[in-house]
Design a protein around this motif. Sequence first.
Motif, mmCIF file in Angstrom:
data_model
loop_
_atom_site.group_PDB
_atom_site.id
_atom_site.type_symbol
_atom_site.label_atom_id
_atom_site.label_comp_id
_atom_site.label_asym_id
_atom_site.label_seq_id
_atom_site.Cartn_x
_atom_site.Cartn_y
_atom_site.Cartn_z
ATOM 1 N N ALA A 1 -3.670 10.652 -5.206
ATOM 2 C CA ALA A 1 -3.537 11.808 -4.319
ATOM 3 C C ALA A 1 -2.121 12.354 -4.463
ATOM 4 O O ALA A 1 -1.249 11.693 -5.035
ATOM 5 C CB ALA A 1 -3.820 11.394 -2.877
ATOM 6 N N PRO A 2 -1.843 13.554 -3.937
ATOM 7 C CA PRO A 2 -0.499 14.117 -4.081
ATOM 8 C C PRO A 2 0.608 13.224 -3.555
ATOM 9 O O PRO A 2 1.712 13.226 -4.094
ATOM 10 C CB PRO A 2 -0.592 15.425 -3.280
ATOM 11 N N TRP A 3 0.342 12.439 -2.480
ATOM 12 C CA TRP A 3 1.420 11.616 -1.931
ATOM 13 C C TRP A 3 1.785 10.443 -2.842
ATOM 14 O O TRP A 3 2.839 9.856 -2.682
ATOM 15 C CB TRP A 3 1.053 11.112 -0.539
ATOM 16 N N THR A 4 0.925 10.097 -3.807
ATOM 17 C CA THR A 4 1.304 9.055 -4.756
ATOM 18 C C THR A 4 2.330 9.565 -5.764
ATOM 19 O O THR A 4 2.928 8.782 -6.494
ATOM 20 C CB THR A 4 0.076 8.509 -5.513
ATOM 21 N N ASP A 5 2.541 10.895 -5.786
ATOM 22 C CA ASP A 5 3.568 11.457 -6.670
ATOM 23 C C ASP A 5 4.952 10.917 -6.333
ATOM 24 O O ASP A 5 5.830 10.865 -7.194
ATOM 25 C CB ASP A 5 3.586 12.981 -6.571
ATOM 26 N N GLU B 1 0.838 -1.190 0.000
ATOM 27 C CA GLU B 1 0.000 0.000 0.000
ATOM 28 C C GLU B 1 0.877 1.245 0.000
ATOM 29 O O GLU B 1 1.966 1.252 0.576
ATOM 30 C CB GLU B 1 -0.912 0.012 1.226
ATOM 31 N N VAL B 2 0.385 2.290 -0.633
ATOM 32 C CA VAL B 2 1.134 3.550 -0.699
ATOM 33 C C VAL B 2 0.330 4.647 -0.015
ATOM 34 O O VAL B 2 0.184 5.745 -0.526
ATOM 35 C CB VAL B 2 1.457 3.932 -2.164
ATOM 36 N N LEU B 3 -0.181 4.330 1.169
ATOM 37 C CA LEU B 3 -1.050 5.251 1.887
ATOM 38 C C LEU B 3 -0.746 5.195 3.380
ATOM 39 O O LEU B 3 -0.989 4.171 4.026
ATOM 40 C CB LEU B 3 -2.525 4.893 1.638
#
Length: 530
Positions: A167-171, A136-138
Amino acid sequence: MGAKLLISTIGILLLVSGGSYAARILAIVPTVSRSHHIWNSALTVALARRGHQITAISPDPPMENNPNLKHIIIEGAYERVQEVFDLEGLVDESDIDALKVFWKWGLETCKQEIQTKGAKELLRMPPDSFDLIITEVLVNECFYLYLDHFGGGTRIPVVGISAFGIAPWTDLATGARTMPSVFAFPTLPYLSKMNFWERMKNTFITGLEWIGMMYYYLPQQQKIAEEAYGKPLPPLQEFASNISLLLMNNHFALNGPQQQLPGIVEVGAMQCSPPKPLPKDIQSFLDGAEQGAIFFSLGSNLRSENLPKEKLQIILDTFAALGPKVRVVWKFDPKVPIKGLPSNVLLKKWLPQEDILGHPKILAFVSHSGLLSTLESIYHGKPVVSIPFFVDQLTNMRRMVEMKVAEYVNFVTITKESFTAKVLKVINDPSYRRNMQTLSNMLRDQPETPLDRAVFWVEFTLRHGKGGRVEALRYAGLDLAWYQYFSLDVLAVFAGVIMFAVLVVVFVIRALCRCFVKPSHGKDSSKKRQ
């Protein structure tokens, strides 16, 4: 050790040649949310059914017993969340406070989960135990330490997943940039088309999130990870940048068109499926609804039993006002029996949400509008009475209201009259069902199911992830600093050249003026002397 390496090598060769291969896959899915677990499990179970050996670490038990699926339980995670957070009280948080709560959620859950028996059990496994990692990337970045331990991104490939969507954090994992001019921050109730003031606020919140993430949140996660690992780690954002592929819970039917890289694969509504038979008591209750039924659930983390008593009474009075011919199925586990429970209301601690939404008597879904519930309501064509509380729920509500498939109820100002009016409007106006059915048809109209697409891309990554990454999917933006990505360094040089040229021109003009224009004060001074 040699036998394991030989088997792994043969497997990779079979994958490259297009053959099938029972890969050893680690699924790191620590998010404390049962709804996220349902979405994640759709993928892990599908991979296990195809013969892959799955080891999943999660705070939830497996959704299906399968000999190919091993579950390592993270104990105590839900208890920790209930202890630290008053989720039902977050409905009136400011936008900045909501961002702080999001960071706090990630840090508090990581602190607790990474020190559990399950987390330590995984860390004791040999580094060559797996052929691919799904993570997961959250908000659980401390779990990237397992990428270091098992060689994720360097020896074996990594697939990122997010039930939360883009979302921005997936950048961090894609190298792309979610532009605040057209991408609304998930905690803000904005659409892609924003006016000036909305764009200003959206830019401010997005920038604040980036600064806070890079200089506060990720360093804190780094500290948690290194304390659990017992040795220093590379920056966590480097692990994110080594992720080959992202599987995102996103679809344009709800979120509109968005610029995507090939390494971002949309598998929105991956968990959705046709309804299965309901338990007999629920089936009988819904079948007996003369004028239809309403399903009410606040999701897996929000709990109706924790709502303020006066709000609960308003909800009960509203459902009673609908009359005996409209029935209500309510996900509710009251601590004490409800006095005066209306005869048209059925309470259950747990309910099979998708199977209920698929029942033909359901007229509307009274929902908190989390992304997973929102996509399930679209998939099954049920309009929504939205009562959002926090994070992306306001955004999802706003989108559905704009598409005329939902009505908004403000939980802070809710009254029996306002709630009843919104419920009756949705169930009595057929346009809401027609509009939602149009969305449902669009969501379902795909060349393959989102789950089949997700499985394909995981196996694609296995086949082509040489050296730990699928280089063909790696975006050049990952290797650029933010000022390089937006060409600010180039613009600075251009601006410097232009300014230098202007200064040269001004200098030359002033020099020419001094040479060819005689000062006027010489003649005047001679006159004065006369």
